[in-house]
Design a protein around this motif. Structure first.
Motif, PDB file in Angstrom:
ATOM      1  N   LEU A   1       0.722  -1.285   0.149  1.00  0.00           N
ATOM      2  CA  LEU A   1       0.056  -0.079  -0.015  1.00  0.00           C
ATOM      3  C   LEU A   1       0.950   1.127  -0.073  1.00  0.00           C
ATOM      4  O   LEU A   1       0.636   2.252  -0.775  1.00  0.00           O
ATOM      5  N   ALA A   2       1.888   1.392   0.839  1.00  0.00           N
ATOM      6  CA  ALA A   2       2.768   2.378   0.937  1.00  0.00           C
ATOM      7  C   ALA A   2       3.612   2.626  -0.568  1.00  0.00           C
ATOM      8  O   ALA A   2       3.549   3.741  -1.154  1.00  0.00           O
ATOM      9  N   TRP A   3       3.997   1.505  -1.107  1.00  0.00           N
ATOM     10  CA  TRP A   3       4.642   1.481  -2.463  1.00  0.00           C
ATOM     11  C   TRP A   3       3.599   2.160  -3.367  1.00  0.00           C
ATOM     12  O   TRP A   3       4.162   2.991  -4.301  1.00  0.00           O
ATOM     13  N   ARG A   4       2.398   1.922  -3.580  1.00  0.00           N
ATOM     14  CA  ARG A   4       1.385   2.281  -4.336  1.00  0.00           C
ATOM     15  C   ARG A   4       1.026   3.876  -4.291  1.00  0.00           C
ATOM     16  O   ARG A   4       1.059   4.551  -4.991  1.00  0.00           O
TER      17      ARG A   4
ATOM     18  N   LEU B   1       5.071  11.310   3.675  1.00  0.00           N
ATOM     19  CA  LEU B   1       4.689  10.615   4.871  1.00  0.00           C
ATOM     20  C   LEU B   1       4.503   9.189   4.303  1.00  0.00           C
ATOM     21  O   LEU B   1       4.827   8.324   5.269  1.00  0.00           O
ATOM     22  N   PRO B   2       4.284   8.635   3.065  1.00  0.00           N
ATOM     23  CA  PRO B   2       4.088   7.507   2.917  1.00  0.00           C
ATOM     24  C   PRO B   2       5.430   6.667   2.779  1.00  0.00           C
ATOM     25  O   PRO B   2       5.661   5.456   2.834  1.00  0.00           O
ATOM     26  N   GLY B   3       6.495   7.649   2.327  1.00  0.00           N
ATOM     27  CA  GLY B   3       7.753   7.166   2.504  1.00  0.00           C
ATOM     28  C   GLY B   3       8.295   6.646   3.901  1.00  0.00           C
ATOM     29  O   GLY B   3       8.977   5.642   3.936  1.00  0.00           O
ATOM     30  N   TRP B   4       7.743   7.601   4.678  1.00  0.00           N
ATOM     31  CA  TRP B   4       8.375   7.258   6.124  1.00  0.00           C
ATOM     32  C   TRP B   4       7.388   5.940   6.650  1.00  0.00           C
ATOM     33  O   TRP B   4       7.877   5.063   7.386  1.00  0.00           O
TER      34      TRP B   4
END
Length: 174
Positions: A84-87, A141-144
């Motif tokens: 999900l974070a990758w997406r 934030l998705p990277g973190w």
């Protein structure tokens, strides 16, 4: 740490999940950053992993199978969170002309659409998920969140490895 048992690894995973959720809630309620649908799904992955860690901590089976089973069960939501974070990061990397249009809010979709369609719609992404709301040390934030999930993945792996090293307690005398 190589001598840790399943209960200790489970406690570490549970505490890490609580910390991830605490950061998410502080960002939402303390700094006013509204989570997009993909953020909400990532939170669900953290909560599900935390529940598995909590149950494993309470149960703390002594068998090799228990460590491997709980490790696999905990790894599933963590891997889903990584996906999900990758997406989410992929959507944020799109040029402005390729960003999908904003869709209805998650609450509305849950009220109106069947769950399968809600999941499909959220995973296909929307414009609000492509917005970079904040950066911390150059990362969105998705990277973190991705880093958090990757670090968290070490716990189920350690649970499976500690279960494999401990063995089941039976000896073969053949």
């Amino acid at each position: 740490m190589s001598e840790w048992n399943l209960r200790q690894w489970s406690l570490l995973g549970f505490v890490f999940c609580v910390l991830m959720m605490a950061v998410a809630l502080v960002l939402e309620h303390g700094f006013g950053l509204e989570p997009c649908p993909l953020c909400v799904f990532q939170r669900v992955a953290v909560i599900v992993a935390g529940i598995v860690f909590f149950i494993a901590m309470l149960h703390a089976p002594q068998s090799r199978l228990g460590g491997v089973l709980y490790g696999l069960l905990a790894a599933l939501p963590v891997l889903a969170g990584i996906g999900l974070a990758w997406r989410h990061l992929w959507l944020q990397s799109l040029p402005a002309d390729q960003v999908p249009s904003c869709g209805p809010g998650l609450d509305y979709m849950i009220d109106v659409l069947p769950m399968k369609q809600v999941v499909s719609t959220v995973l296909s992404g929307s414009g609000e998920c492509a917005e970079v709301g904040a950066r911390v040390l150059g990362l969105s934030l998705p990277g973190w969140t991705m880093i958090g999930f990757v670090v968290l993945l070490a716990v189920p792996v350690a649970m499976m490895m500690s279960g494999r090293q401990r063995g089941c307690g039976y000896r073969w005398n053949g």
